[in-house]
Design an enzyme around this catalytic site. Structure first.
Site, PDB file in Angstrom:
ATOM      1  N   LYS A  25      22.731 -24.843 -36.856  1.00 54.79           N
ATOM      2  CA  LYS A  25      23.818 -25.777 -37.185  1.00 54.79           C
ATOM      3  C   LYS A  25      23.321 -27.213 -37.222  1.00 54.79           C
ATOM      4  O   LYS A  25      23.694 -27.981 -38.099  1.00 54.79           O
ATOM      5  CB  LYS A  25      24.957 -25.659 -36.166  1.00 54.79           C
ATOM      6  CG  LYS A  25      25.796 -24.415 -36.371  1.00 54.79           C
ATOM      7  CD  LYS A  25      27.052 -24.460 -35.519  1.00 54.79           C
ATOM      8  CE  LYS A  25      27.801 -23.141 -35.563  1.00 54.79           C
ATOM      9  NZ  LYS A  25      28.906 -23.065 -34.625  1.00 54.79           N
ATOM     10  N   LYS A  72      32.594 -18.382 -41.495  1.00 54.80           N
ATOM     11  CA  LYS A  72      33.550 -19.366 -42.024  1.00 54.80           C
ATOM     12  C   LYS A  72      32.862 -20.688 -42.340  1.00 54.80           C
ATOM     13  O   LYS A  72      33.290 -21.419 -43.219  1.00 54.80           O
ATOM     14  CB  LYS A  72      34.708 -19.581 -41.047  1.00 54.80           C
ATOM     15  CG  LYS A  72      34.290 -19.928 -39.636  1.00 54.80           C
ATOM     16  CD  LYS A  72      35.322 -19.516 -38.610  1.00 54.80           C
ATOM     17  CE  LYS A  72      34.663 -19.413 -37.238  1.00 54.80           C
ATOM     18  NZ  LYS A  72      35.365 -18.607 -36.293  1.00 54.80           N
ATOM     19  N   LYS A 129      24.935 -13.769 -42.936  1.00 53.94           N
ATOM     20  CA  LYS A 129      26.121 -13.395 -42.155  1.00 53.94           C
ATOM     21  C   LYS A 129      27.397 -13.895 -42.835  1.00 53.94           C
ATOM     22  O   LYS A 129      27.421 -15.015 -43.347  1.00 53.94           O
ATOM     23  CB  LYS A 129      25.972 -14.044 -40.774  1.00 53.94           C
ATOM     24  CG  LYS A 129      27.086 -13.752 -39.813  1.00 53.94           C
ATOM     25  CD  LYS A 129      26.869 -14.448 -38.473  1.00 53.94           C
ATOM     26  CE  LYS A 129      27.285 -15.898 -38.486  1.00 53.94           C
ATOM     27  NZ  LYS A 129      27.467 -16.482 -37.147  1.00 53.94           N
TER      28      LYS A 129
HETATM   29  P1  TYM Z   1      33.212 -17.020 -33.371  1.00 50.60           P
HETATM   30  O1  TYM Z   1      34.543 -17.678 -33.201  1.00 50.60           O
HETATM   31  O2  TYM Z   1      32.265 -17.597 -34.350  1.00 50.60           O
HETATM   32  O3  TYM Z   1      33.398 -15.509 -33.767  1.00 50.60           O
HETATM   33  C1  TYM Z   1      34.260 -14.641 -33.043  1.00 50.60           C
HETATM   34  C2  TYM Z   1      33.612 -13.273 -32.910  1.00 50.60           C
HETATM   35  O4  TYM Z   1      33.332 -12.722 -34.199  1.00 50.60           O
HETATM   36  C3  TYM Z   1      31.977 -12.273 -34.243  1.00 50.60           C
HETATM   37  N1  TYM Z   1      31.472 -12.443 -35.627  1.00 50.60           N
HETATM   38  C4  TYM Z   1      30.902 -11.465 -36.355  1.00 50.60           C
HETATM   39  N2  TYM Z   1      30.632 -10.183 -36.092  1.00 50.60           N
HETATM   40  C5  TYM Z   1      30.051  -9.440 -37.064  1.00 50.60           C
HETATM   41  N3  TYM Z   1      29.733  -9.930 -38.283  1.00 50.60           N
HETATM   42  C6  TYM Z   1      29.977 -11.229 -38.604  1.00 50.60           C
HETATM   43  N4  TYM Z   1      29.676 -11.697 -39.805  1.00 50.60           N
HETATM   44  C7  TYM Z   1      30.590 -12.048 -37.613  1.00 50.60           C
HETATM   45  N5  TYM Z   1      30.970 -13.361 -37.587  1.00 50.60           N
HETATM   46  C8  TYM Z   1      31.510 -13.577 -36.366  1.00 50.60           C
HETATM   47  C9  TYM Z   1      31.244 -13.176 -33.264  1.00 50.60           C
HETATM   48  O5  TYM Z   1      30.060 -12.578 -32.810  1.00 50.60           O
HETATM   49  C10 TYM Z   1      32.273 -13.329 -32.162  1.00 50.60           C
HETATM   50  O6  TYM Z   1      32.208 -12.256 -31.250  1.00 50.60           O
HETATM   51  N6  TYM Z   1      30.687 -18.645 -29.412  1.00 50.60           N
HETATM   52  C11 TYM Z   1      31.712 -17.712 -29.843  1.00 50.60           C
HETATM   53  C12 TYM Z   1      33.075 -17.966 -29.219  1.00 50.60           C
HETATM   54  C13 TYM Z   1      33.119 -17.909 -27.731  1.00 50.60           C
HETATM   55  C14 TYM Z   1      32.988 -16.747 -26.919  1.00 50.60           C
HETATM   56  C15 TYM Z   1      33.189 -17.217 -25.580  1.00 50.60           C
HETATM   57  C16 TYM Z   1      32.729 -15.420 -27.180  1.00 50.60           C
HETATM   58  C17 TYM Z   1      33.353 -18.978 -26.902  1.00 50.60           C
HETATM   59  N7  TYM Z   1      33.386 -18.538 -25.614  1.00 50.60           N
HETATM   60  C18 TYM Z   1      33.119 -16.324 -24.509  1.00 50.60           C
HETATM   61  C19 TYM Z   1      32.667 -14.540 -26.107  1.00 50.60           C
HETATM   62  C20 TYM Z   1      32.848 -15.006 -24.790  1.00 50.60           C
HETATM   63  C21 TYM Z   1      31.864 -17.881 -31.335  1.00 50.60           C
HETATM   64  O7  TYM Z   1      31.529 -18.870 -31.901  1.00 50.60           O
HETATM   65  O8  TYM Z   1      32.517 -16.877 -31.946  1.00 50.60           O
END
Ligand code: TYM
Length: 355
Positions: free
Chosen positions: A126, A220, A217
Site C-alpha cells: 500500500k 476494493k 487478488k
Molecule cells: P478486509 O476488510 O480487507 O477484508 C475482510 C476479509 O475478507 C478477506 N478477503 C479475501 N478473501 C479471499 N479472497 C479475496 N480476494 C479477499 N479479499 C479480502 C480478508 O482476508 C478478510 O478476512 N485487516 C483486516 C481487517 C481486520 C481484522 C481484524 C481481521 C481488522 N482487525 C481482526 C481479523 C481480525 C482487513 O483489512 O480485512
C-alpha cells in the site's frame, strides 16, 4: 474448509472462541470477502462464542469522507446480519465503540519492533502505491491495532486450553502471525495473559482473484469495478461482469493455475458457492465451452447474493433497530475487553486508580 476443533457438543473441552473484523471501506462487500471470510463467520457461530466487528478505526488509515464512513459502517453491519450473523449468538459491534482496542494497541505497539512492522507486506504494497507522503503512521501501525482487536478477546483460562480462531482470507496470514508473536512476547515478559490465536483460512477460497486480472487478488482498493463482484450488485451488471470475465483463447473448463488462471478462479468460486468439487464441475462442462459455464455460474452467484441484497436493504430501512443491535454487541464486547484490559494494565505495571 478446515473443520473447527473442539466442536462436538458432547466434548468436555470448553467452548472455543472466534473473533474477526472487516473494514467498512466500500459501498458493498465483495465475493472475496464473502468466500474468504464472512461465510466462515456465520458457520463458526454454531460452535464458537463469537465476536465480530466492523473495524472503522482501520478505515481511517487512508484518507476518508466522514459521512461516507458513517454510512458504510451501517451498510457493513446490515450486510453481516443479512448474511446470517445472528445478534442473539454473536456480539456484532463497531470497533470504535470499544475504546480498549486503541488502548491495547498502544501497549502492543511498544512491544513491536520498527523493522518487524516494516516487514508487513500489506503495508509495503500500500505504501509503495501511495508514496511516503501519502502514507500515514496509522497505516504503518495498522497490524498492531488488528492484533489488539484480536487479543482483547483472548479466551479466559477455562478447564484446559480454549481454542481461539480468527477466520480470514489468505492476505491476513502475516498479520495473524504478528498477532501470535505479540501474544507470546507479552506472555513471556509479563506472565501468561493471551491465548495465541489460530488463523482459520478456508481451503480453495482463501484468495479469490480479480475477474479482469485473474492473477491479482479481488480487492476494493486495487481492482477495477469490472473485476469485482459486489454482494449488493444489481443482477444485470453482475451477470455481465461474469460473462465478460477474462478466461483464455481455449474452450476447455479445466483447473490449471498456471495456464488458465481466469477459468481456475471461476471454478473455485463455483465450487465454493455450490459445494461441488472442482473435478465434478470439470466433468459437467466437458466439451460445452465457456459460455454455458459462465451463465450457470452467474445464476449461482445471483442465487446466493440476491436474498442477502434484499435483506440488507430491509435492515437499512430500520436504522434504529440496527443501532440497537450494534449497541448490544458493543456491550457484550466491552464486558470481555474491559476485563482483558484490567489484566493487561496490572501486568504492565500501571498504577490502578485509587491505589
Ligand atoms: P478486509 O476488510 O480487507 O477484508 C475482510 C476479509 O475478507 C478477506 N478477503 C479475501 N478473501 C479471499 N479472497 C479475496 N480476494 C479477499 N479479499 C479480502 C480478508 O482476508 C478478510 O478476512 N485487516 C483486516 C481487517 C481486520 C481484522 C481484524 C481481521 C481488522 N482487525 C481482526 C481479523 C481480525 C482487513 O483489512 O480485512
Amino acid at each position: 474448509m478446515q473443520t473447527p476443533e473442539a466442536s462436538s457438543p458432547s466434548s468436555a473441552a470448553p467452548t472455543p472462541r472466534v473473533l474477526s473484523g472487516i473494514q467498512p471501506t466500500a459501498d458493498s462487500f465483495h465475493l472475496g470477502n464473502y468466500l474468504g471470510a464472512l461465510r466462515q463467520w456465520v458457520a463458526l457461530q454454531e460452535t464458537h462464542e463469537s465476536f465480530y466487528c466492523v473495524v472503522d478505526l482501520h478505515a481511517i488509515t487512508v484518507e476518508h469522507d466522514p459521512a461516507l464512513l458513517r454510512r458504510r459502517t451501517k451498510v457493513a453491519a446490515a450486510q453481516l446480519l443479512a448474511m446470517g450473523v445472528d445478534p442473539e449468538r454473536s456480539a456484532l459491534f463497531v470497533q470504535s465503540h470499544v475504546p480498549e482496542h486503541t488502548e491495547l494497541a498502544w501497549v502492543l505497539g511498544c512491544l513491536t519492533g520498527f523493522g518487524e512492522a516494516g516487514r508487513m507486506t500489506q503495508f509495503k504494497d500500500k505504501s509503495a502505491k501511495q508514496g511516503t507522503s501519502g502514507t500515514s503512521v496509522g497505516l504503518f501501525t495498522y497490524p498492531i491495532l488488528q492484533a489488539a482487536d484480536i487479543l482483547l478477546y483472548t479466551p479466559e483460562p477455562g478447564e484446559g486450553e480454549r481454542v481461539f480462531h480468527v477466520p480470514v482470507g489468505e492476505d491476513q496470514r502475516q498479520h495473524l502471525e504478528l498477532t501470535r508473536t505479540l501474544a507470546q512476547r507479552f506472555n513471556h515478559r509479563f506472565g501468561e495473559t493471551f491465548t495465541p490465536p489460530e488463523a482459520f483460512i478456508p481451503e480453495g477460497a482463501a484468495k479469490i482473484t480479480d475477474l479482469q486480472e485473474p492473477t491479482a487478488k479481488m480487492s476494493k482498493s486495487a481492482s477495477s469495478p469490472q473485476g469485482i463482484l459486489d454482494v449488493l450488485e444489481e443482477p444485470g451488471p453482475m451477470r455481465k461482469k461474469i460473462m465478460r470475465a477474462v478466461t483464455d483463447t481455449g474452450t476447455e473448463v479445466r483447473y490449471d493455475e498456471e495456464e488458465k488462471a481466469g477459468v481456475t478462479n471461476l471454478l473455485r468460486i463455483f465450487s465454493a458457492l455450490e459445494g461441488t468439487s472442482i473435478a465434478d464441475l470439470e466433468g459437467r462442462y466437458e466439451g460445452s465451452g465457456y459460455g454455458q459455464f459462465k451463465k450457470d455460474l452467474a445464476q449461482v452467484v445471483l442465487d446466493t447474493f440476491g436474498p442477502i441484497r434484499e435483506r440488507t436493504l430491509e435492515l437499512l430501512d430500520d436504522e434504529k433497530h440496527l443501532d440497537s443491535i450494534l449497541a448490544r454487541g458493543a456491550e457484550r464486547a466491552s464486558a470481555v475487553a474491559t476485563r482483558t484490559m484490567d489484566t493487561v494494565r496490572e501486568r504492565v505495571g500501571f498504577v490502578g486508580r485509587g491505589h
